[in-house]
Scaffold this active site. Structure first.
Site, PDB file in Angstrom:
ATOM      1  N   HIS A 208       0.841  -1.210   0.000  1.00  0.00           N
ATOM      2  CA  HIS A 208       0.000   0.000   0.000  1.00  0.00           C
ATOM      3  C   HIS A 208       0.869   1.250   0.000  1.00  0.00           C
ATOM      4  O   HIS A 208       2.067   1.181   0.232  1.00  0.00           O
ATOM      5  CB  HIS A 208      -0.894   0.035   1.251  1.00  0.00           C
ATOM      6  CG  HIS A 208      -0.117   0.210   2.533  1.00  0.00           C
ATOM      7  ND1 HIS A 208       0.619  -0.800   3.100  1.00  0.00           N
ATOM      8  CD2 HIS A 208       0.056   1.277   3.343  1.00  0.00           C
ATOM      9  CE1 HIS A 208       1.205  -0.373   4.193  1.00  0.00           C
ATOM     10  NE2 HIS A 208       0.891   0.899   4.378  1.00  0.00           N
ATOM     11  N   ASP A 210       0.848   5.200   1.883  1.00  0.00           N
ATOM     12  CA  ASP A 210       0.211   5.858   3.023  1.00  0.00           C
ATOM     13  C   ASP A 210      -0.565   7.075   2.519  1.00  0.00           C
ATOM     14  O   ASP A 210      -0.051   7.836   1.706  1.00  0.00           O
ATOM     15  CB  ASP A 210       1.267   6.293   4.053  1.00  0.00           C
ATOM     16  CG  ASP A 210       1.918   5.090   4.727  1.00  0.00           C
ATOM     17  OD1 ASP A 210       1.315   3.998   4.697  1.00  0.00           O
ATOM     18  OD2 ASP A 210       3.027   5.249   5.268  1.00  0.00           O
ATOM     19  N   HIS A 265       4.751   0.232  -0.145  1.00  0.00           N
ATOM     20  CA  HIS A 265       5.589  -0.551   0.764  1.00  0.00           C
ATOM     21  C   HIS A 265       4.762  -1.657   1.409  1.00  0.00           C
ATOM     22  O   HIS A 265       3.535  -1.650   1.327  1.00  0.00           O
ATOM     23  CB  HIS A 265       6.225   0.368   1.817  1.00  0.00           C
ATOM     24  CG  HIS A 265       5.246   1.219   2.572  1.00  0.00           C
ATOM     25  ND1 HIS A 265       4.684   2.363   2.038  1.00  0.00           N
ATOM     26  CD2 HIS A 265       4.702   1.089   3.802  1.00  0.00           C
ATOM     27  CE1 HIS A 265       3.859   2.890   2.914  1.00  0.00           C
ATOM     28  NE2 HIS A 265       3.834   2.143   3.998  1.00  0.00           N
ATOM     29  N   ARG A 277       9.174  -8.635  15.037  1.00  0.00           N
ATOM     30  CA  ARG A 277       9.473  -7.316  14.496  1.00  0.00           C
ATOM     31  C   ARG A 277       8.449  -6.343  15.049  1.00  0.00           C
ATOM     32  O   ARG A 277       7.257  -6.657  15.139  1.00  0.00           O
ATOM     33  CB  ARG A 277       9.415  -7.343  12.969  1.00  0.00           C
ATOM     34  CG  ARG A 277       9.593  -5.966  12.356  1.00  0.00           C
ATOM     35  CD  ARG A 277       9.899  -6.004  10.868  1.00  0.00           C
ATOM     36  NE  ARG A 277      10.118  -4.644  10.426  1.00  0.00           N
ATOM     37  CZ  ARG A 277       9.175  -3.851   9.940  1.00  0.00           C
ATOM     38  NH1 ARG A 277       7.941  -4.293   9.801  1.00  0.00           N
ATOM     39  NH2 ARG A 277       9.456  -2.611   9.596  1.00  0.00           N
TER      40      ARG A 277
HETATM   41  C1  GA4 Z   1      -2.327   2.773   5.719  1.00  0.00           C
HETATM   42  C2  GA4 Z   1      -1.503   3.789   6.534  1.00  0.00           C
HETATM   43  C3  GA4 Z   1      -1.930   3.872   8.002  1.00  0.00           C
HETATM   44  O1  GA4 Z   1      -1.451   2.738   8.722  1.00  0.00           O
HETATM   45  C4  GA4 Z   1      -3.476   3.947   8.149  1.00  0.00           C
HETATM   46  C5  GA4 Z   1      -4.034   2.678   7.542  1.00  0.00           C
HETATM   47  C6  GA4 Z   1      -5.552   2.470   7.645  1.00  0.00           C
HETATM   48  C7  GA4 Z   1      -5.887   1.563   8.843  1.00  0.00           C
HETATM   49  O2  GA4 Z   1      -5.160   0.609   9.110  1.00  0.00           O
HETATM   50  O3  GA4 Z   1      -6.896   1.823   9.492  1.00  0.00           O
HETATM   51  C8  GA4 Z   1      -5.995   1.907   6.271  1.00  0.00           C
HETATM   52  C9  GA4 Z   1      -4.730   1.995   5.346  1.00  0.00           C
HETATM   53  C10 GA4 Z   1      -3.807   2.945   6.082  1.00  0.00           C
HETATM   54  C11 GA4 Z   1      -5.048   2.514   3.928  1.00  0.00           C
HETATM   55  C12 GA4 Z   1      -6.395   1.996   3.337  1.00  0.00           C
HETATM   56  C13 GA4 Z   1      -7.473   1.792   4.413  1.00  0.00           C
HETATM   57  C14 GA4 Z   1      -7.150   2.658   5.620  1.00  0.00           C
HETATM   58  C15 GA4 Z   1      -6.569   0.499   6.268  1.00  0.00           C
HETATM   59  C16 GA4 Z   1      -7.295   0.427   4.964  1.00  0.00           C
HETATM   60  C17 GA4 Z   1      -7.643  -0.692   4.374  1.00  0.00           C
HETATM   61  C18 GA4 Z   1      -3.878   4.221   9.575  1.00  0.00           C
HETATM   62  C19 GA4 Z   1      -4.034   4.936   7.183  1.00  0.00           C
HETATM   63  O4  GA4 Z   1      -4.268   6.102   7.381  1.00  0.00           O
HETATM   64  O5  GA4 Z   1      -4.241   4.327   5.963  1.00  0.00           O
END
Ligand code: GA4
Length: 335
Positions: A208, A210, A265, A277
């Site tokens: 994904h 961020d 990443h 980890r």
């Molecule tokens: C990825 C980056 C951060 O960890 C996060 C994630 C969020 C979550 O885990 O609640 C998301 C993910 C993240 C991107 C797409 C959506 C939202 C899970 C998911 C399937 C906290 C964020 O802001 O986006």
């Protein structure tokens, strides 16, 4: 659409193929923040353009602050399932295990996700730790330190891009209403994981980008973190508990009109070693109502805005309506 996870094979890129590298045997830029300011800001812009990713060293975050945070993290994840699940916060914040987001993404990971402001941390501490005052101050110290680092990096990037307003990016995360987050991800070692050991390609946290502006990632000495090059090749990032990994987020891609690309990443689950980890991650985000659009100085050289203006609120809602690996910024392109 979900990008297929074709190959889990990774390639080590040697420094010689990436000429601007300052050091290191493996390909991603390592930027020494103690060097000359204008040199550092140029290196950062180049790193953001070429990889959307780099590592910083001599960053000024005290080891004591990092160690304290690691200790609190390990302490929390060593609790029983029942204790961890009793962290009653509003989803998606709080404790999670295996489920990521709301649309069926899963991974071999446990996590704690909190808002990065001191009131939220203080509130959350009460249900997270018996010694809530200590948990609260440790997390606050850490968050303040990495927030400062994030602001410094964003200001250096603004300088490197010749943006008139040095605070063009950092002002969003300095804002008291900033929606920044702090997350601790825990990838259990194979010895304490139920999954069969022969499954050596298990995913801890899938591919994904961020959604926020900038991510500051720290991890312990256990490997598993990987970043994709622009051509899709996955590169293993050697663990370094002394440095911080810096990841360009989707909003930075929008601000720079695509000149920077958010880095894709992932984290592979721990399959070889017996040590778990753990990564500690700060996501620098704007306030909900903030308007995001490509900055004029960058668009000027490119003639056309690639993305329409949108609020972080709108972008965040879209993010949560999609899957983890989706290219969410595509939905904000000017047609
Ligand atoms: C990825 C980056 C951060 O960890 C996060 C994630 C969020 C979550 O885990 O609640 C998301 C993910 C993240 C991107 C797409 C959506 C939202 C899970 C998911 C399937 C906290 C964020 O802001 O986006």
């Amino acid at each position: 659409p979900h990008r297929s996870d074709q190959s889990i094979k990774t390639k080590m890129v040697v420094a010689s193929s990436v000429p601007h590298l300052s050091s290191g045997a493996v390909g991603f830029p390592i930027i020494d923040l103690s060097l000359d300011r204008s040199h550092v800001s140029n290196l950062m812009v180049k790193a953001c353009e070429d990889f959307g990713f780099f590592k910083v060293i001599n960053h000024g975050v005290p080891k004591l602050v990092i160690d304290g945070m690691e200790k609190e993290g390990l302490n929390f994840f060593s609790k029983t399932d029942l204790e961890k699940r009793s962290v009653g916060l509003l989803k998606p914040l709080g404790y999670g295990s295996k489920n990521i987001g709301f649309n069926g993404d899963t991974g071999d990971v446990e996590y704690l996700l909190l808002h990065a402001n001191s009131q939220s941390i203080s509130q959350a501490s009460k249900s997270i730790s018996k010694n809530s005052a200590q948990f609260c101050s440790t997390v606050n110290y850490y968050t303040q330190a990495v927030k400062k680092l994030a602001c410094e990096i964003l200001e250096l990037i603004a300088e490197g891009l010749w943006v008139h307003d040095k605070y063009a990016f950092s002002r969003y995360i300095r804002d008291i209403d900033s929606d920044s987050l702090i997350r601790i991800n825990y990838y259990p070692s194979c010895t304490d994981s139920a999954a069969p050991v022969h499954q050596s390609h298990r995913i801890g946290f899938g591919e994904h980008s961020d959604p926020q502006i900038l991510t500051i990632l720290h991890s312990n000495e256990v490997g598993g973190f990987q970043v994709a090059l622009h051509d899709g090749t996955w590169v293993a990032v050697p663990p370094d508990s002394m440095g911080f990994n810096i990841i360009v987020g989707d909003l930075m891609q929008a601000f720079t009109n695509g000149r920077f690309k958010s880095a894709r990443h992932r984290a592979l689950a721990n399959t070889t070693g017996s040590k778990s980890r753990m990564s500690i991650i700060y996501f620098g985000a704007p306030p909900m109502h903030a308007l995001v659009y490509p900055i004029p100085e960058v668009v000027k050289h490119m003639h056309q805005s690639l993305y329409r203006p949108f609020t972080w609120d709108e972008f965040k809602k879209t993010t949560y309506s999609l899957r983890l690996g989706d290219q969410r910024l595509d939905l904000f392109k000017v047609l």
